[in-house]
Design an enzyme around this catalytic site. Structure first.
Site, PDB file in Angstrom:
ATOM      1  N   TRP A  81       0.800  -1.228   0.000  1.00  0.00           N
ATOM      2  CA  TRP A  81       0.000   0.000   0.000  1.00  0.00           C
ATOM      3  C   TRP A  81       0.833   1.278   0.000  1.00  0.00           C
ATOM      4  O   TRP A  81       0.273   2.361  -0.159  1.00  0.00           O
ATOM      5  CB  TRP A  81      -0.912   0.010   1.231  1.00  0.00           C
ATOM      6  CG  TRP A  81      -1.964  -1.043   1.178  1.00  0.00           C
ATOM      7  CD1 TRP A  81      -1.867  -2.325   1.644  1.00  0.00           C
ATOM      8  CD2 TRP A  81      -3.274  -0.940   0.621  1.00  0.00           C
ATOM      9  NE1 TRP A  81      -3.012  -3.024   1.423  1.00  0.00           N
ATOM     10  CE2 TRP A  81      -3.914  -2.177   0.789  1.00  0.00           C
ATOM     11  CE3 TRP A  81      -3.978   0.081  -0.007  1.00  0.00           C
ATOM     12  CZ2 TRP A  81      -5.212  -2.427   0.360  1.00  0.00           C
ATOM     13  CZ3 TRP A  81      -5.270  -0.168  -0.424  1.00  0.00           C
ATOM     14  CH2 TRP A  81      -5.874  -1.400  -0.240  1.00  0.00           C
ATOM     15  N   GLY A 140       3.124   3.837  -1.539  1.00  0.00           N
ATOM     16  CA  GLY A 140       3.614   4.314  -2.822  1.00  0.00           C
ATOM     17  C   GLY A 140       2.449   4.756  -3.671  1.00  0.00           C
ATOM     18  O   GLY A 140       1.349   5.003  -3.171  1.00  0.00           O
ATOM     19  N   GLY A 193      -0.537   4.191  -5.720  1.00  0.00           N
ATOM     20  CA  GLY A 193      -1.482   3.090  -5.901  1.00  0.00           C
ATOM     21  C   GLY A 193      -1.260   2.003  -4.867  1.00  0.00           C
ATOM     22  O   GLY A 193      -0.710   2.235  -3.803  1.00  0.00           O
ATOM     23  N   HIS A 237      -4.103   5.921   5.081  1.00  0.00           N
ATOM     24  CA  HIS A 237      -3.882   7.217   4.439  1.00  0.00           C
ATOM     25  C   HIS A 237      -4.498   7.240   3.042  1.00  0.00           C
ATOM     26  O   HIS A 237      -5.097   8.237   2.635  1.00  0.00           O
ATOM     27  CB  HIS A 237      -2.382   7.523   4.367  1.00  0.00           C
ATOM     28  CG  HIS A 237      -2.085   8.846   3.758  1.00  0.00           C
ATOM     29  ND1 HIS A 237      -1.759   8.992   2.432  1.00  0.00           N
ATOM     30  CD2 HIS A 237      -2.091  10.085   4.296  1.00  0.00           C
ATOM     31  CE1 HIS A 237      -1.573  10.281   2.184  1.00  0.00           C
ATOM     32  NE2 HIS A 237      -1.758  10.966   3.292  1.00  0.00           N
ATOM     33  N   ASP A 238      -4.370   6.149   2.303  1.00  0.00           N
ATOM     34  CA  ASP A 238      -4.952   6.062   0.952  1.00  0.00           C
ATOM     35  C   ASP A 238      -6.466   6.214   0.994  1.00  0.00           C
ATOM     36  O   ASP A 238      -7.067   6.682   0.036  1.00  0.00           O
ATOM     37  CB  ASP A 238      -4.601   4.726   0.284  1.00  0.00           C
ATOM     38  CG  ASP A 238      -3.162   4.669  -0.206  1.00  0.00           C
ATOM     39  OD1 ASP A 238      -2.447   5.675  -0.058  1.00  0.00           O
ATOM     40  OD2 ASP A 238      -2.764   3.619  -0.725  1.00  0.00           O
TER      41      ASP A 238
END
Length: 39
Positions: A10, A12, A14, A36-37
């Site tokens: 997870w 980076g 994408g 965070h994504d």
């Protein structure tokens, strides 16, 4: 393609996880990136 930090799925650009629960070797780090994504 996506650039993901080795040992995570997870962290980076994408993600490379097959599903939301898959985190990789560095689970604590990947968990933080995944959260965070989702922001």
């Amino acid at each position: 393609g996506a650039t993901i930090m080795p040992g995570t799925l997870w962290c980076g650009k994408g993600n490379s996880a097959a599903d939301y629960l898959q985190l990789g070797v560095w689970k604590d780090t990947a968990h933080c990136c995944r959260d965070h994504d989702g922001c």
